[in-house]
Design a protein around this motif. Structure first.
Motif, PDB file in Angstrom:
ATOM      1  N   LEU A  89     -21.715 -17.456  13.804  1.00 29.33           N
ATOM      2  CA  LEU A  89     -20.774 -17.891  12.766  1.00 29.33           C
ATOM      3  C   LEU A  89     -20.662 -19.416  12.723  1.00 29.33           C
ATOM      4  O   LEU A  89     -20.588 -20.017  11.647  1.00 29.33           O
ATOM      5  N   ALA A  90     -20.667 -20.038  13.911  1.00 31.15           N
ATOM      6  CA  ALA A  90     -20.555 -21.500  13.947  1.00 31.15           C
ATOM      7  C   ALA A  90     -21.782 -22.135  13.287  1.00 31.15           C
ATOM      8  O   ALA A  90     -21.668 -23.127  12.565  1.00 31.15           O
ATOM      9  N   ALA A  91     -22.943 -21.532  13.510  1.00 31.23           N
ATOM     10  CA  ALA A  91     -24.162 -22.074  12.891  1.00 31.23           C
ATOM     11  C   ALA A  91     -24.085 -21.926  11.375  1.00 31.23           C
ATOM     12  O   ALA A  91     -24.458 -22.827  10.620  1.00 31.23           O
ATOM     13  N   ALA A  92     -23.574 -20.762  10.927  1.00 26.20           N
ATOM     14  CA  ALA A  92     -23.437 -20.547   9.483  1.00 26.20           C
ATOM     15  C   ALA A  92     -22.475 -21.579   8.892  1.00 26.20           C
ATOM     16  O   ALA A  92     -22.721 -22.152   7.826  1.00 26.20           O
ATOM     17  N   PHE A 127     -24.365 -14.066   7.601  1.00 23.01           N
ATOM     18  CA  PHE A 127     -23.272 -15.035   7.776  1.00 23.01           C
ATOM     19  C   PHE A 127     -23.623 -16.339   7.042  1.00 23.01           C
ATOM     20  O   PHE A 127     -22.793 -16.922   6.342  1.00 23.01           O
ATOM     21  N   ALA A 128     -24.861 -16.783   7.251  1.00 23.12           N
ATOM     22  CA  ALA A 128     -25.261 -18.067   6.666  1.00 23.12           C
ATOM     23  C   ALA A 128     -25.206 -18.001   5.141  1.00 23.12           C
ATOM     24  O   ALA A 128     -24.695 -18.911   4.482  1.00 23.12           O
ATOM     25  N   MET A 129     -25.712 -16.888   4.567  1.00 22.62           N
ATOM     26  CA  MET A 129     -25.693 -16.788   3.100  1.00 22.62           C
ATOM     27  C   MET A 129     -24.259 -16.744   2.581  1.00 22.62           C
ATOM     28  O   MET A 129     -23.919 -17.375   1.578  1.00 22.62           O
ATOM     29  N   ASP A 146     -32.358 -19.527  -0.459  1.00 23.65           N
ATOM     30  CA  ASP A 146     -33.661 -18.860  -0.565  1.00 23.65           C
ATOM     31  C   ASP A 146     -34.265 -18.639   0.817  1.00 23.65           C
ATOM     32  O   ASP A 146     -34.781 -17.567   1.127  1.00 23.65           O
ATOM     33  N   ARG A 147     -34.149 -19.679   1.657  1.00 26.44           N
ATOM     34  CA  ARG A 147     -34.738 -19.565   2.995  1.00 26.44           C
ATOM     35  C   ARG A 147     -34.068 -18.441   3.781  1.00 26.44           C
ATOM     36  O   ARG A 147     -34.744 -17.635   4.431  1.00 26.44           O
ATOM     37  N   CYS A 148     -32.731 -18.391   3.711  1.00 25.07           N
ATOM     38  CA  CYS A 148     -32.019 -17.344   4.458  1.00 25.07           C
ATOM     39  C   CYS A 148     -32.372 -15.962   3.920  1.00 25.07           C
ATOM     40  O   CYS A 148     -32.558 -15.012   4.689  1.00 25.07           O
ATOM     41  N   ALA A 149     -32.484 -15.852   2.590  1.00 26.38           N
ATOM     42  CA  ALA A 149     -32.797 -14.553   1.997  1.00 26.38           C
ATOM     43  C   ALA A 149     -34.178 -14.094   2.464  1.00 26.38           C
ATOM     44  O   ALA A 149     -34.383 -12.930   2.827  1.00 26.38           O
ATOM     45  N   GLU A 150     -35.101 -15.063   2.506  1.00 25.90           N
ATOM     46  CA  GLU A 150     -36.470 -14.727   2.905  1.00 25.90           C
ATOM     47  C   GLU A 150     -36.497 -14.279   4.376  1.00 25.90           C
ATOM     48  O   GLU A 150     -37.095 -13.253   4.726  1.00 25.90           O
ATOM     49  N   ARG A 151     -35.790 -15.032   5.232  1.00 29.53           N
ATOM     50  CA  ARG A 151     -35.785 -14.662   6.655  1.00 29.53           C
ATOM     51  C   ARG A 151     -35.105 -13.312   6.861  1.00 29.53           C
ATOM     52  O   ARG A 151     -35.510 -12.521   7.700  1.00 29.53           O
ATOM     53  N   LEU A 152     -34.048 -13.086   6.087  1.00 32.66           N
ATOM     54  CA  LEU A 152     -33.303 -11.829   6.216  1.00 32.66           C
ATOM     55  C   LEU A 152     -34.236 -10.662   5.879  1.00 32.66           C
ATOM     56  O   LEU A 152     -34.226  -9.623   6.543  1.00 32.66           O
ATOM     57  N   ASN A 153     -35.051 -10.857   4.850  1.00 30.53           N
ATOM     58  CA  ASN A 153     -36.009  -9.817   4.466  1.00 30.53           C
ATOM     59  C   ASN A 153     -37.063  -9.602   5.529  1.00 30.53           C
ATOM     60  O   ASN A 153     -37.423  -8.482   5.863  1.00 30.53           O
ATOM     61  N   ASN A 154     -37.557 -10.730   6.087  1.00 33.03           N
ATOM     62  CA  ASN A 154     -38.650 -10.617   7.072  1.00 33.03           C
ATOM     63  C   ASN A 154     -38.168 -10.038   8.392  1.00 33.03           C
ATOM     64  O   ASN A 154     -38.936  -9.423   9.120  1.00 33.03           O
TER      65      ASN A 154
END
Length: 1600
Positions: free
Chosen positions: A463-466, A506-508, A485-493
């Motif tokens: 959470l702190a990182a987000a 959390f980040a998104m 976009d980067r978070c969405a891509e990593r979340l998918n991968n």
């Protein structure tokens, strides 16, 4: 009072007045003497000195009160230092005899204290002159210290401090004696004595080397002990002592040290000592740190908070340069504190320790370092995070299981991560766009490092990182869309890793929550992306049990975050959302019943988390999209909500069947349910009131809860002013974020993101740096109390009665601590309900309901817990307000009268006196008029109860409430009240600060009551006025900051009503001194007062402030201390303070206020500083033009790449040797001292933006003042006539330079302000001729600067709003007619041409970083700029055609200026001509869009489904605004163009332009219906359409 104004005391007048008034008369004489001695003629003083000394020494034995003895001592000392010193030793002996006197009676005490005060004052003023007598004096004081009571101890210690101050190094022989005697008192019972010892030892350590060498460890131990059971004042004083001693040990001050060759402490030793305090338990203190820390036992919170403050003092004393150099070591030490097992024994303790460490970092890195050094600090923090993360990854990837302590390391690392990431986020956010190098330098790898923590095993770290990513995106909005976009891509991968699903969601969510802080927003498509990811997560949650929980939570969290984007985005996804919400809950009661029997504990956990998530997303929807809440939508929402309410009753049996671990998930469901219901109209769920109220009441009466949890809402439901009654309830200070953990309610100050992940996307409460939701147990009680207040006004009287009776029963059943907790919660709920009734304007109910409520409340007025008494008083007042019947109020008042007449105990006297105050507060003067006389007489009597300061505080506080609420009706009681206030001010010991605060408040209320009458000259009014002034003088001179703040607000009131009678020459310098106070409320009060003064008398205010600079300068050069006012280096502002604060420099008060803007974070304070500077600017800028321009220039010149301070000289060692030869008394060589003479931190970006705004205001003010400001010839002749004449046009080069510096800065806000200033300068100076070169204008010489200022704004990565502004400036510049050469004009013209290419690129072609309407804004700004240029070009052409031809300047640059240079008539038009075919189409397209957008709402369905030429359907609302700003010039240009072509555009040009348009990705259809070919219409038809379009737009605007 006038009779008191003479050099000698008027004894005849004194004899004639009554005994009661004599102390006031004497005090008034001493006040007069204090002013007059300094200014008087020395010979006059010497003539009367003998008599004066007699009179003053005579007063010593007349039992003077505290303020009188202080002034008396000051005057005696001043008299001797101005006049002859023959008899000073006699007087000193006389004082010593009085101190030696064995008489210990209370009556003799004031005389003894006065003698002690005189001794201190003599030494402070005359110092070494009295050197011979000092050993005897000190021994005498130390002897009496042993037997003195607390008032005496404080006074003696203060005198010793003054003796030490006056004698400096000369008192060395007594240093050890003083130290030995004083140190044991550092743990005295009396808090005032502890403070006095701390201040005395602080003075001692300036000279006593042993304190920070041999005694260093003992001092630390002593300070830790002194912090146990301390109050806020003691913590501030002791932490100042501890921090300063530690700093001195590390960097000694005196040159004697160099000679004596004392062993200096190392950095590690000092930090080790501080750490033992931070991690220390109770009193059992062991020498070696290692042993001590292994012992169990909890850490003492007060010690930890005190040591935290000491860390800040330590770093502040060493200064910004030191911090910059030692930051890496300091950071790793501070982060080690929070990873130590002692600091994190329980979850709440861990949160507290984290808050302390965050405070240390914020208060040092945030304010001592300049922007460049902060960037370096951010790099260090980044490396620390990377290092921690590597260690964590090693443990996580260690499958062999060799690493036994792995789990503990991970647990500890999470707290380090939280502190480091929060500070990194705060740093980047405060740096704003200046932080871009951190992101752009690949070597730092900030984003990679922070993103790697999203996979940390601990939720708190993820959470702190987000949160940190959200801060980066808000500071640098161009990163927001790419991050998503980067978070969405990593979340998918990484869909199969539970940590990745959790961390990236959390980040998104955090990034979506930050969008509202980015004015340009994000592309609309991102909303669709989030919905599809969330749907996918929810759909696949059931497929894999290892991921079910994380995917469910993540899916709902993302949908909740999506709602913060507002109705324009959510509208498109609402049907889908309603369906998702409906499907989470069972469809019918039957399904709900059947569900109970099914499932195991895991499926229930996932189900409950899913439902809590759904309710949370609903709450977010209701809170952020109120426009979409139609009746139909509310009805659809109510289906799942009602199901959730029914489900509540089933949960206990589910928990019973499947285990207690489901309790937390169940509590989360309840919390979410209460939250959403509180936002919906109660009418929508009135059918479920009974079941709901049962739940709510059970929640806050702790029916099913074995813990004694208390709500955190009581403070906010009580009145803010009442905090003076509750010593433990701290008022706002700079230390609020850590002092909160010492407050009495459950888990106070232990807010942390992991308690409620949804807060990652919500808006941060005002005054918080990071969202800090309280632990679930407290939050759910808070929510139940808040909802109870919403529902109660809508409940039947029968149910109200049942609940109130039930409350009384609950209180009776509970015992001890539990009873207190239950009572606190019940009272908060009752207050919440009464507040709800008042807001709904409904009544409490019939007699039996009132009676039940009254019994409940009256019972608590006698409760030993002051918080409950306070709440009961407040409840009584609110009840009187909602019942609103005279008989009821009379009954309540009478009950308290009877009680107060008979009661003797402190508890009931305080409770019932507050009840009277609250009754008056809520029913006002009219409603309680008949009780006024009785109330006042009872409270005046109670206020005189010298045996209990608590009774005095409560009764005076109530009295102030009554004076405030009675208004003019109180006029008859003003004299007796005022007389009592003065008597108490002159007699109550200063250590009873609460009594003095209440006296200050009473005084303020009286001044308001008398109001404008105070201007009068009648005898009574003069007496009242002078009494008020005396009262203000006493409170102003009090040592407590809050009392001083009350004095300032009293003087502010007086100045409002009777400005002639407030002496600004003494008030303003004292306010300037307070600007450097370490107490927030005092700084606030000082600035608020300056703001009011500057409105009326800015010139005088600035003049008096400058007098302070002169005086301080004289004192410095005479080798005395910096300033009698200078506070020590206690707060973050005080390092600066000695350099610039108290010694106001040549930049005056305004310079000091600009400096404060860099350090202050409090919103109210900053806004008042802006206003004060604004008033000063309006009044003074035109007369003192050079001064104000210089001020703005200095601030703006500190461009963001300036270092924090000048680097240290290389010849340091030689300097040390030279200095060693100097006299050791004047010798200071610490870094801290050096910092004071160096420039402090360069102005930060926000201050620079304000300076640029000031620049624009100065230009406007000059325009309204005198035409000569904009005429060079006039200005020059005015300057010749009178050299003091200061005119704006003479500073043109400075103006251009400032605008240029701002327009080309890193910070986007500053670039905007700079471009605005540039535009203003061009508009105002465009037509100013250059007298030496006829036919030219003065701006011509600045062409290159203007071009250079504009060029960066057209670079590829510039945000749309800046490009739009820059286009505006371009068109202003080209249209201003300043430039006379086509080639020169081309430079700026090319910038517009390049933007036009961008416009032709059509919708959706460029990579989108911002909301589509940002592109609309940018494109329309370009078209508007071209339109303006075209209009000017056509005008020039028209003018030229109507004039005879003139000679045109040849291209070779000869110096022949005989021919008047002018643009050839078609020159500007030649620049526009090539673009016209394109431009005309784009202009028409924009007008067509605008025509469609201005259609009435009923035509909405007819708008093109895929938007217009420059807007998309999703962003219609924001796009309208941009069209509204640009339609007029475009319409003008189109009309001129059609007119010039005679409505016959050549076919070939048309065809070429169409071909050009069709190459683009989205063709702009101008005249044809979509799908039709361009050639479908004939020219006359097209022209007819165009005419209709132009006329339509024009008519529409004329109407509106």
């Amino acid at each position: 009072m006038e009779l008191a104004h003479s050099l000698l005391l008027n004894e005849d007048a004194l004899a004639q007045i009554t005994e009661a008034k004599r102390p006031v008369f004497i005090f008034e004489w001493l006040r007069f003497l204090d002013k007059v001695l300094v200014a008087a003629n020395k010979t006059d003083v010497k003539e009367k000195q003998k008599k004066l000394v007699e009179q003053l020494t005579g007063l010593i034995s007349s039992s003077p009160g505290p303020p009188t003895r202080k002034l008396l001592a000051k005057n005696l000392a001043a008299l001797y230092s101005i006049g002859d010193t023959f008899t000073v030793f006699q007087t000193l002996d006389k004082c010593n005899d009085i101190i030696r006197n064995k008489d210990d009676t209370a009556a003799y005490l004031p005389t003894k204290l006065a003698a002690v005060a005189c001794v201190g004052a003599f030494y402070e003023k005359m110092g070494r002159m009295l050197g011979s007598a000092f050993p005897e004096t000190v021994n005498n004081l130390l002897k009496s210290l042993k037997s003195a009571e607390s008032q005496g101890r404080s006074e003696i210690l203060m005198s010793l401090q003054k003796v030490l101050n006056g004698l400096g190094g000369a008192a060395a022989s007594c240093h050890r004696d003083i130290y030995k005697n004083a140190r044991s008192l550092l743990t005295d019972r009396s808090m005032a004595v502890r403070c006095a010892v701390a201040k005395c030892l602080l003075e001692l350590q300036n000279e006593a080397v042993f304190m920070w060498t041999a005694e260093l460890e003992n001092i630390a131990t002593l300070c830790f002990k002194a912090l146990e059971n301390s109050n806020y004042g003691v913590r501030v004083a002791v932490s100042k002592l501890l921090g300063t001693v530690m700093a001195t040990a590390l960097m000694p001050k005196q040159a004697t040290v160099m000679r004596q060759n004392v062993k200096r402490a190392t950095f590690d030793e000092v930090l080790e000592l501080m750490a033992t305090g931070f991690l220390r338990g109770g009193s059992g203190f062991l020498k070696s740190g290692g042993e001590m820390l292994k012992v169990g036992g909890s850490v003492n919170r007060e010690v930890r908070v005190g040591v935290t403050q000491a860390y800040v003092v330590f770093v502040t004393t060493l200064g910004g340069q030191w911090l910059e150099r030692s930051f890496a070591t300091f950071l790793s030490h501070v982060l080690d504190l929070v990873s130590h097992p002692r600091a994190t024994q329980t979850h709440v303790e861990a949160v507290y320790s984290r808050r302390c460490v965050s405070f240390i970092l914020r208060a040092t890195v945030g304010s001592l370092l300049g922007e460049k050094a902060q960037i370096a600090a951010a790099k260090e923090i980044c490396q620390a995070i990377g290092k921690q993360m590597k260690a964590v990854e090693a443990v996580v990837n260690d499958t062999s299981g060799e690493n036994k302590s792995g789990a503990a390391d991970i647990a500890a690392s999470q707290h380090v991560m939280v502190c480091a990431l929060q500070e990194l986020g705060s740093l980047v956010q405060s740096l704003n766009a200046t932080a871009s190098p951190l992101i752009q330098e690949a070597s730092i790898g900030l984003l990679e490092t922070v993103t790697s923590v999203l996979l940390h095993p601990s939720m708190a770290a993820r959470l702190a990182a987000a949160w940190c990513l959200r801060c980066v995106a808000v500071a640098l909005p161009f990163q927001l869309a790419p991050f998503l976009d980067r978070c969405a891509e990593r979340l998918n991968n990484l869909k199969t890793s539970p940590e990745a699903v959790s961390g990236y969601s959390f980040a998104m969510a955090a990034l979506l929550g930050g969008v509202h802080q980015c004015p340009l927003g994000i592309p609309h498509a991102k909303g669709k992306m989030v919905v599809s990811i969330a749907e996918d997560l929810l759909r696949t949650a059931a497929q894999n049990s290892r991921l079910s929980l994380q995917r469910t939570q993540a899916g709902w969290l993302l949908l909740g975050a999506l709602m913060t984007l507002g109705p324009s985005v959510v509208r498109y996804h609402l049907p889908k959302m309603l369906l998702l919400w409906r499907n989470v809950f069972p469809r019918s009661l039957k399904e709900l019943e059947a569900e109970k029997a099914r499932g195991d504990s895991f499926t229930w956990q996932v189900t409950l988390e899913g439902r809590a998530g759904a309710l949370c997303a609903m709450r977010s929807f209701v809170a952020h999209c109120p426009e979409l809440l139609t009746e139909d939508v509310i009805r659809k929402l109510m289906t799942p909500i009602e199901c959730a309410m029914t489900m509540m009753s089933h949960i206990p049996s589910v928990i019973k069947a499947h285990g207690a671990h489901l309790k937390a998930s169940a509590a989360m469901v309840r919390l979410r349910l209460y939250d959403i219901l509180a936002l919906l109209p109660p009418k929508t769920y009135e059918g479920s009131f009974n079941a709901l109220l049962r739940e709510l009441v059970a929640e806050f009466t702790l029916t099913d809860n074995s813990a004694n949890t208390t709500t955190s809402l009581l403070r906010s439901l009580c009145h803010y002013d009442d905090s003076v009654l509750l010593g433990s309830w701290l008022q706002e200070t700079d230390h609020k974020s850590i002092e909160d953990q010492l407050q009495p309610n459950s888990a106070s100050g232990s807010g942390a993101l992991e308690h409620d992940p949804s807060s990652i996307y919500l808006r941060i409460p005002v005054g918080e740096a990071v969202p800090g939701p309280l632990p679930l147990g407290v939050s759910v009680i808070d929510a139940s109390v808040a909802l109870f207040g919403v529902v109660f006004p809508h409940v039947s009287f029968k149910h109200r009665l049942q609940m109130l009776d039930h409350f009384a029963e609950c209180v009776k059943q509970a015992k001890g601590v539990r009873q207190q907790a239950v009572q606190l919660n019940i009272f908060t709920a009752v207050l919440s309900a009464l507040k709800g009734l008042a807001e709904n304007k409904s009544t409490l109910g019939p007699e039996e309901v009132r009676k039940s409520a009254l019994t409940l409340v009256m019972g608590a007025l006698d409760n030993p817990n002051p918080i409950l008494r306070c709440a009961a008083g407040e409840a009584l007042g609110r009840m009187a307000q909602v019942v609103g019947e005279a008989t009821f109020i009379a009954r309540m008042a009478q009950y308290s009268f009877d009680k107060l007449k008979s009661a003797r105990d402190v508890v009931s006297r305080t409770g019932h006196s507050l009840a009277l105050g609250c009754l008056h507060r809520y029913v006002g003067g009219i409603g309680s008029g008949q009780h006024l006389k009785t109330s006042v007489s009872i409270l005046l009597a109670l206020a005189q109860d010298g045996t209990s300061s608590e009774v005095q505080t409560w009764s005076l506080h109530s009295l102030a409430l009554i004076v405030d609420s009675s208004g003019p009706m109180y006029r008859g009681y003003v004299e007796p009240t005022l007389s009592l206030v003065l008597t108490l001010l002159l007699t109550v010991p200063p250590s009873h600060t609460e009594v003095h605060q209440c006296l200050g408040r009473c005084l303020g209320a009286i001044i308001t009551t008398v109001g404008p009458e105070l201007q009068g000259n009648g005898a009574t009014i003069s007496t009242i006025r002078s009494s008020c002034l005396v009262g203000c003088a006493i409170t102003q001179d009090h040592s407590d900051s809050l009392v001083q703040a009350a004095a300032i607000s009293c003087l502010q009131q007086l100045h409002m009503f009777a400005p002639r009678h407030v002496n600004l020459s003494s008030l303003v310098p004292s306010l300037c001194v307070h600007l450097c106070s370490s107490h927030l409320l005092l700084r606030r009060a000082a600035v608020a007062c300056l703001r009011q003064l500057a409105q009326r008398e800015a010139a005088e205010v600035c003049e008096y402030a400058m007098s302070l600079a002169k005086n301080a300068g004289d004192k410095e050069s005479s080798g005395a201390n910096v300033s009698p006012f200078a506070p020590g280096v206690s707060s973050r502002s005080d390092v600066h303070c000695r350099h610039q604060g108290v010694n106001i420099t040549e930049t005056g008060l305004e310079g000091l206020l600009f400096g404060m803007l860099d350090r202050e974070t409090d919103r109210k304070l900053c806004s008042d500083i802006h206003d004060t500077l604004g008033h000063m600017l309006s009044s003074l800028a035109v007369e003192k033009l050079s001064h104000w321009l210089m001020l703005c220039k200095d601030v703006l010149a500190a461009s963001s790449d300036m270092s924090t301070a000048t680097p240290l000289s290389s010849g340091k060692d030689e300097e040390f040797e030279k200095k060693d030869e100097m006299d050791d008394d004047t010798m200071f060589t610490t870094l801290g001292e050096e910092d004071k003479s160096k420039p402090f931190v360069a102005p930060r970006w926000a201050t620079r933006v304000f300076a640029a705004d000031c620049l624009c205001r100065i230009i406007n003010l000059c325009e309204n003042a005198d035409q000569a400001h904009f005429d060079l010839a006039m200005a020059r002749s005015a300057k010749l006539r009178n050299p003091t004449n200061d005119l704006l046009v003479l500073h043109l080069s400075d103006l251009i330079r400032m605008a240029f510096m701002a327009a080309t800065d890193h910070s986007n806000q500053l670039r905007m302000a700079g471009l605005q200033a540039l535009e203003d300068i061009i508009k105002k100076f465009a037509s100013v001729p250059e007298p030496e070169f006829p036919g030219h204008v003065i701006l011509e010489q600045y062409q290159a600067n203007v071009g250079a200022a504009l060029r960066p704004a057209f670079s590829q990565d510039t945000p749309s709003d800046i490009i739009a502004k820059a286009c505006q400036v371009c068109s202003t510049w080209i249209g201003s007619g300043v430039v006379s050469d086509l080639n020169d004009l081309r430079r700026v013209h090319n910038l517009l041409v390049s933007s036009l290419d961008k416009v032709q690129a059509g919708k959706g072609s460029s990579s989108q970083l911002y909301r589509e309407s940002a592109t609309t804004m940018e494109k329309l700004a370009v078209l508007k700029a071209w339109a303006e240029v075209y209009v000017v070009a056509m005008n020039i052409k028209k003018e030229a055609e109507s004039k005879p031809k003139r000679a045109i300047k040849t291209t070779d640059d000869d110096d022949d200026y005989s021919t008047v240079d002018e643009l050839p008539p078609d020159s500007l038009i030649t620049l526009v001509q090539p673009e016209l075919p394109t431009l005309s189409r784009l202009w028409l397209a924009a007008l067509k869009d605008y025509a469609l957008l201005t259609l009435p709402a009923e035509f909405a369905s007819q708008l093109p489904p895929d938007g217009g030429a420059f807007y998309t359907p999703e962003t219609i609302d924001t796009a309208r605004l941009h069209y509204r700003n640009s339609w007029a010039p475009i319409l003008h240009a189109v009309a001129l163009w059609l007119n010039s072509t005679g409505f016959t555009c050549s076919e070939s040009a048309e065809a070429a332009a169409i071909a050009g348009l069709q190459k683009r990705s989205t063709p702009i259809n101008l005249n044809q219906a979509s799908g039709a070919t361009p050639s479908a219409k004939s020219l006359p038809e097209i022209n007819k359409d165009r005419m209709h379009l132009i006329l339509g737009v024009f008519r529409r605007k004329m109407k509106t």
